[in-house]
Design a protein around this motif. Sequence first.
Motif, PDB file in Angstrom:
ATOM      1  N   SER A  54       0.852  -1.193   0.000  1.00 57.15           N
ATOM      2  CA  SER A  54       0.000   0.000   0.000  1.00 57.15           C
ATOM      3  C   SER A  54       0.886   1.240   0.000  1.00 57.15           C
ATOM      4  CB  SER A  54      -0.934   0.029   1.223  1.00 57.15           C
ATOM      5  OG  SER A  54      -0.190   0.118   2.422  1.00 57.15           O
ATOM      6  N   TYR A  55       0.337   2.324  -0.536  1.00 55.50           N
ATOM      7  CA  TYR A  55       1.040   3.597  -0.509  1.00 55.50           C
ATOM      8  C   TYR A  55       0.069   4.706  -0.882  1.00 55.50           C
ATOM      9  CZ  TYR A  55       1.429   2.967  -5.627  1.00 55.50           C
ATOM     10  OH  TYR A  55       1.165   2.754  -6.955  1.00 55.50           O
ATOM     11  N   THR A  56       0.534   5.938  -0.689  1.00 62.34           N
ATOM     12  CA  THR A  56      -0.191   7.137  -1.129  1.00 62.34           C
ATOM     13  C   THR A  56       0.731   7.923  -2.044  1.00 62.34           C
ATOM     14  OG1 THR A  56      -1.421   7.254   0.952  1.00 62.34           O
ATOM     15  CG2 THR A  56      -1.345   9.244  -0.380  1.00 62.34           C
ATOM     16  N   VAL A  57       0.183   8.457  -3.123  1.00 59.85           N
ATOM     17  CA  VAL A  57       0.981   9.254  -4.044  1.00 59.85           C
ATOM     18  C   VAL A  57       0.246  10.542  -4.379  1.00 59.85           C
ATOM     19  CG1 VAL A  57       0.054   7.899  -5.981  1.00 59.85           C
ATOM     20  CG2 VAL A  57       2.055   9.335  -6.346  1.00 59.85           C
ATOM     21  N   ASP A  58       0.981  11.649  -4.345  1.00 56.06           N
ATOM     22  CA  ASP A  58       0.489  12.947  -4.795  1.00 56.06           C
ATOM     23  C   ASP A  58       1.255  13.313  -6.056  1.00 56.06           C
ATOM     24  OD1 ASP A  58      -1.316  14.249  -2.549  1.00 56.06           O
ATOM     25  OD2 ASP A  58       0.319  13.192  -1.541  1.00 56.06           O
ATOM     26  N   ALA A  59       0.551  13.769  -7.085  1.00 52.12           N
ATOM     27  CA  ALA A  59       1.218  14.015  -8.355  1.00 52.12           C
ATOM     28  C   ALA A  59       0.712  15.272  -9.038  1.00 52.12           C
ATOM     29  CB  ALA A  59       1.024  12.818  -9.287  1.00 52.12           C
ATOM     30  N   VAL A  60       1.623  15.891  -9.785  1.00 57.23           N
ATOM     31  CA  VAL A  60       1.296  16.989 -10.678  1.00 57.23           C
ATOM     32  C   VAL A  60       1.918  16.658 -12.031  1.00 57.23           C
ATOM     33  CG1 VAL A  60       1.501  19.445 -11.178  1.00 57.23           C
ATOM     34  CG2 VAL A  60       1.286  18.673  -8.814  1.00 57.23           C
ATOM     35  N   VAL A  61       1.106  16.635 -13.079  1.00 55.24           N
ATOM     36  CA  VAL A  61       1.590  16.323 -14.423  1.00 55.24           C
ATOM     37  C   VAL A  61       1.242  17.495 -15.335  1.00 55.24           C
ATOM     38  CG1 VAL A  61       1.487  14.724 -16.373  1.00 55.24           C
ATOM     39  CG2 VAL A  61       1.215  13.857 -14.029  1.00 55.24           C
ATOM     40  N   ASN A  62       2.259  18.089 -15.935  1.00 52.87           N
ATOM     41  CA  ASN A  62       2.064  19.160 -16.911  1.00 52.87           C
ATOM     42  C   ASN A  62       2.489  18.651 -18.286  1.00 52.87           C
ATOM     43  OD1 ASN A  62       1.379  21.793 -15.354  1.00 52.87           O
ATOM     44  ND2 ASN A  62       3.075  20.902 -14.194  1.00 52.87           N
ATOM     45  N   VAL A  63       1.637  18.835 -19.278  1.00 53.27           N
ATOM     46  CA  VAL A  63       1.952  18.407 -20.641  1.00 53.27           C
ATOM     47  C   VAL A  63       1.636  19.537 -21.608  1.00 53.27           C
ATOM     48  CG1 VAL A  63       1.517  15.956 -20.176  1.00 53.27           C
ATOM     49  CG2 VAL A  63      -0.369  17.419 -20.944  1.00 53.27           C
ATOM     50  N   SER A  64       2.295  19.493 -22.758  1.00 50.44           N
ATOM     51  CA  SER A  64       1.966  20.445 -23.814  1.00 50.44           C
ATOM     52  C   SER A  64       2.138  19.750 -25.152  1.00 50.44           C
ATOM     53  CB  SER A  64       2.870  21.685 -23.752  1.00 50.44           C
ATOM     54  OG  SER A  64       4.215  21.346 -24.043  1.00 50.44           O
ATOM     55  N   HIS A  65       1.368  20.215 -26.125  1.00 48.12           N
ATOM     56  CA  HIS A  65       1.393  19.623 -27.451  1.00 48.12           C
ATOM     57  C   HIS A  65       1.180  20.731 -28.471  1.00 48.12           C
ATOM     58  CE1 HIS A  65       0.059  17.248 -30.937  1.00 48.12           C
ATOM     59  NE2 HIS A  65       0.731  16.253 -30.387  1.00 48.12           N
ATOM     60  N   PRO A  66       1.911  20.711 -29.601  1.00 49.89           N
ATOM     61  CA  PRO A  66       1.781  21.804 -30.582  1.00 49.89           C
ATOM     62  C   PRO A  66       0.361  22.026 -31.080  1.00 49.89           C
ATOM     63  CG  PRO A  66       3.668  20.418 -31.092  1.00 49.89           C
ATOM     64  CD  PRO A  66       2.917  19.727 -29.993  1.00 49.89           C
ATOM     65  N   GLN A  67      -0.414  20.962 -31.242  1.00 47.99           N
ATOM     66  CA  GLN A  67      -1.783  21.091 -31.728  1.00 47.99           C
ATOM     67  C   GLN A  67      -2.816  21.127 -30.597  1.00 47.99           C
ATOM     68  OE1 GLN A  67       0.346  18.685 -33.480  1.00 47.99           O
ATOM     69  NE2 GLN A  67       0.761  20.476 -34.744  1.00 47.99           N
ATOM     70  N   GLN A  68      -2.619  20.316 -29.565  1.00 54.75           N
ATOM     71  CA  GLN A  68      -3.626  20.181 -28.514  1.00 54.75           C
ATOM     72  C   GLN A  68      -3.478  21.200 -27.400  1.00 54.75           C
ATOM     73  OE1 GLN A  68      -3.467  16.106 -27.221  1.00 54.75           O
ATOM     74  NE2 GLN A  68      -3.687  15.302 -29.297  1.00 54.75           N
ATOM     75  N   GLY A  69      -2.356  21.907 -27.358  1.00 53.89           N
ATOM     76  CA  GLY A  69      -2.161  22.914 -26.335  1.00 53.89           C
ATOM     77  C   GLY A  69      -1.611  22.341 -25.042  1.00 53.89           C
ATOM     78  N   ALA A  70      -1.638  23.169 -24.006  1.00 56.18           N
ATOM     79  CA  ALA A  70      -1.079  22.778 -22.718  1.00 56.18           C
ATOM     80  C   ALA A  70      -2.145  22.134 -21.845  1.00 56.18           C
ATOM     81  CB  ALA A  70      -0.490  23.996 -22.013  1.00 56.18           C
ATOM     82  N   GLY A  71      -1.692  21.313 -20.911  1.00 58.57           N
ATOM     83  CA  GLY A  71      -2.617  20.671 -19.992  1.00 58.57           C
ATOM     84  C   GLY A  71      -1.960  20.427 -18.643  1.00 58.57           C
ATOM     85  N   LYS A  72      -2.789  20.291 -17.628  1.00 64.45           N
ATOM     86  CA  LYS A  72      -2.290  20.027 -16.282  1.00 64.45           C
ATOM     87  C   LYS A  72      -3.267  19.110 -15.564  1.00 64.45           C
ATOM     88  CE  LYS A  72      -1.075  22.215 -11.869  1.00 64.45           C
ATOM     89  NZ  LYS A  72      -0.894  23.496 -11.148  1.00 64.45           N
ATOM     90  N   VAL A  73      -2.718  18.120 -14.888  1.00 66.42           N
ATOM     91  CA  VAL A  73      -3.526  17.240 -14.052  1.00 66.42           C
ATOM     92  C   VAL A  73      -2.862  17.151 -12.689  1.00 66.42           C
ATOM     93  CG1 VAL A  73      -4.532  14.951 -13.784  1.00 66.42           C
ATOM     94  CG2 VAL A  73      -4.253  15.913 -16.064  1.00 66.42           C
ATOM     95  N   GLN A  74      -3.633  17.356 -11.653  1.00 68.38           N
ATOM     96  CA  GLN A  74      -3.103  17.310 -10.289  1.00 68.38           C
ATOM     97  C   GLN A  74      -4.038  16.490  -9.420  1.00 68.38           C
ATOM     98  OE1 GLN A  74      -2.161  21.138  -8.669  1.00 68.38           O
ATOM     99  NE2 GLN A  74      -1.706  20.356  -6.623  1.00 68.38           N
ATOM    100  N   GLY A  75      -3.463  15.587  -8.636  1.00 68.16           N
ATOM    101  CA  GLY A  75      -4.315  14.762  -7.782  1.00 68.16           C
ATOM    102  C   GLY A  75      -3.521  13.840  -6.903  1.00 68.16           C
TER     103      GLY A  75
END
Length: 273
Positions: free
Chosen positions: A52-73
Amino acid sequence: MLKRTISMTAAGAALVVAAVAGCGSNAQPIQVNLAASEVLAQAAQKTAEVTSYTVDAVVNVSHPQQGAGKVQGRMLYQSKPQVAADLTLDAVDVGGRNVPGGVRAVLQGETVYVKVQALNDFLGNTKPWIKVSLNETGHAGEVNQYLAQIQQFDLGNMTKLVTASQDVKSVGTESVNGEDTTHYSGTFPVEVAVQQLPAAEQEQARQNLAELKDVKFDMWVAADGLPRKIGLNGAKDGATLDATLFFKGFNEAVTIQTPPADQVGELPKGTTN
């Protein structure tokens, strides 16, 4: 990691609900004289013992056509008495569009419960949660849009990927959330790294890494040989990935409950394709 791969994307941002099968850990302190590459190999072995474990994450992505994105959880995970995970995404923003209210997913064995208001509105579901069986041969495109790829939250997969590094080195000692750790840094070639994973999971891992050629990583390992922090970043043809994950609560008791039955609706017929 799950014995079955769940290949579902969260509106183009890769995040995951997953597991590392294993038994109880009797982790011993790592040997300080180990080479950096040996520390990575040992970390991969020890994470296979984590229940078992707990994980906190922040993921930032960008794409030339799709633009930037961020997921945090964050995600809670357990492997016993059965595989279970509770994923909460507070922020899901892709290409300037966010998911109001975020995303919640609870995995229990072969069943996943998803809570996304926009998805409910689209499907006409009157209950806040939707229940999906992972034994089904297909999943609705609408559901696939919001269920995440588990591999980017998966401790076991992360440590397997970095063992492909040929240039890892120790860059000093640092405190992570009050714990003393050794900081290791290096790069790994994506194609070689994904081959460390089970065959059924390799293609999804490539997608999670945005088909980058090489990825730079940083890993902070504590005295018990388990990582407390992992960072990944890379770029290719205008696409970028920058992810930071914090791990804690190894082998501690967690409570993962399914939503009340009266709040759960079934996936509408004809959408599992």
